[in-house]
Design an enzyme around this catalytic site. Structure first.
Site, short mmCIF file in Angstrom:
data_model
loop_
_atom_site.label_atom_id
_atom_site.label_comp_id
_atom_site.label_asym_id
_atom_site.label_seq_id
_atom_site.Cartn_x
_atom_site.Cartn_y
_atom_site.Cartn_z
N GLY A 1 0.93 -1.14 -0.03
CA GLY A 1 -0.06 0.01 0.12
C GLY A 1 0.84 1.15 0.16
N GLU A 2 0.59 2.24 0.95
CA GLU A 2 1.34 3.35 0.96
C GLU A 2 1.76 3.36 2.46
OE1 GLU A 2 2.51 5.26 -1.62
OE2 GLU A 2 3.78 6.38 0.16
N SER A 3 3.39 3.18 2.55
CA SER A 3 3.78 3.30 3.84
C SER A 3 3.70 4.50 4.79
CB SER A 3 5.51 2.71 3.85
OG SER A 3 6.10 3.92 3.11
N CYS B 1 6.10 -5.08 0.50
CA CYS B 1 6.30 -3.75 -0.19
C CYS B 1 6.21 -3.03 0.93
CB CYS B 1 4.95 -3.66 -1.33
SG CYS B 1 5.87 -2.74 -2.44
N ARG C 1 13.11 3.40 -0.72
CA ARG C 1 11.76 3.42 -1.35
C ARG C 1 11.73 3.93 -2.80
NH1 ARG C 1 8.11 7.54 1.58
NH2 ARG C 1 6.60 6.55 0.62
N ILE D 1 5.34 -3.24 -7.53
CA ILE D 1 4.42 -1.68 -7.81
C ILE D 1 5.19 -0.97 -6.93
CG2 ILE D 1 2.39 -0.98 -7.51
CD1 ILE D 1 1.23 -3.90 -7.75
N ARG D 2 5.61 0.05 -7.50
CA ARG D 2 6.21 1.28 -6.64
C ARG D 2 7.27 0.74 -5.92
NH1 ARG D 2 4.05 5.19 -5.04
NH2 ARG D 2 1.92 3.79 -4.54
N HIS E 1 4.89 -8.41 -4.45
CA HIS E 1 3.44 -8.68 -4.32
C HIS E 1 3.01 -10.26 -4.17
CE1 HIS E 1 1.74 -4.73 -3.24
NE2 HIS E 1 2.83 -4.31 -3.95
N GLU F 1 1.04 -11.94 -3.11
CA GLU F 1 -0.50 -12.10 -3.16
C GLU F 1 -1.14 -12.09 -4.41
OE1 GLU F 1 1.00 -9.28 -2.39
OE2 GLU F 1 -0.16 -7.71 -2.27
N1 GLN Z 1 5.82 3.06 -2.91
C1 GLN Z 1 5.26 2.39 -1.60
C2 GLN Z 1 5.62 3.18 -0.30
O1 GLN Z 1 6.58 3.74 -0.29
C3 GLN Z 1 5.27 0.91 -1.66
C4 GLN Z 1 4.24 0.46 -2.69
C5 GLN Z 1 3.55 -0.81 -2.63
O2 GLN Z 1 3.36 -1.35 -1.34
N2 GLN Z 1 3.33 -1.36 -3.67
O3 GLN Z 1 5.15 2.96 0.60
#
Ligand code: GLN
Length: 187
Positions: free
Chosen positions: A47-49, A79, A106, A134-135, A170, A172
């Protein structure tokens, strides 16, 4: 077996589906009180940390999570979850849970390569494993006692330290549940 899935933000439902397929029960962690439930393992989803870290602080969930993981709760972080676990985040002063002695970088692959599928992945103890990024972050350095489980083109993307397993990709999402099985086997 009952696995807690951090469910404040991000891709937690996908993890639950894999766990159900493997016959495990799940409990969602959405607030501090949920941490009083009984569970045998923990998943920290992608997700987004920064958002997850902020919510965990606002919800006063960080100390209990930190304590449980330090005391040996088997944990699989993916992630953003890897970023939450890391003791150091490169170029940032932030630490969230901070129980995994590694430095993570990151959004580490630049804009164009931010998200990609790596077909030739290999995961120690599992074998060939295609990986979705993913990013994604990667692990820039590891301390003593941290084992590398996966690397992609010289960059560490999977580690284990005691009861904590953390991956930059990921597992999952690809329909392949072998990394979750590997995690459940550790419990
Ligand atoms: N770019 C996100 C972060 O810095 C991590 C991306 C992800 O969980 N797929 O949190």
């Amino acid at each position: 077996m009952r696995i807690a899935v951090l469910a404040v933000q991000g891709a937690f439902e996908e993890h639950e589906k894999v766990l159900w397929k493997l016959g495990a029960k799940t409990v969602q962690l959405r607030k501090a009180e949920d941490l009083k439930e009984k569970f045998d393992g923990l998943i920290l989803p992608g997700g987004e940390s920064t958002v997850q870290g902020k919510l965990l602080r606002e919800l006063s969930m960080l100390p209990a999570l930190r304590e449980k993981i330090t005391n040996g709760l088997p944990t699989l972080a993916t992630c953003a979850g890897l970023i939450l676990l890391a003791k150091h985040i490169a170029d940032e002063n932030t630490v969230h849970i901070g129980t995994l002695p590694v430095t993570v970088k990151r959004n580490a692959y630049g804009r164009q390569l931010g998200s990609f599928h790596y077909a030739n992945g290999y995961f120690q103890g599992v074998g060939a494993f295609p990986m979705e990024f993913i990013r994604a972050p990667y692990v820039e350095s590891i301390s003593d006692g941290v084992e590398t489980l996966a690397a992609v083109e010289g960059r560490i993307v999977g580690v284990q330290y005691k009861s904590q397993i953390a991956v930059a990709f990921h597992p999952e999402l690809g329909g392949d549940s072998r990394i979750h099985e590997y995690f459940l086997r550790q419990i």
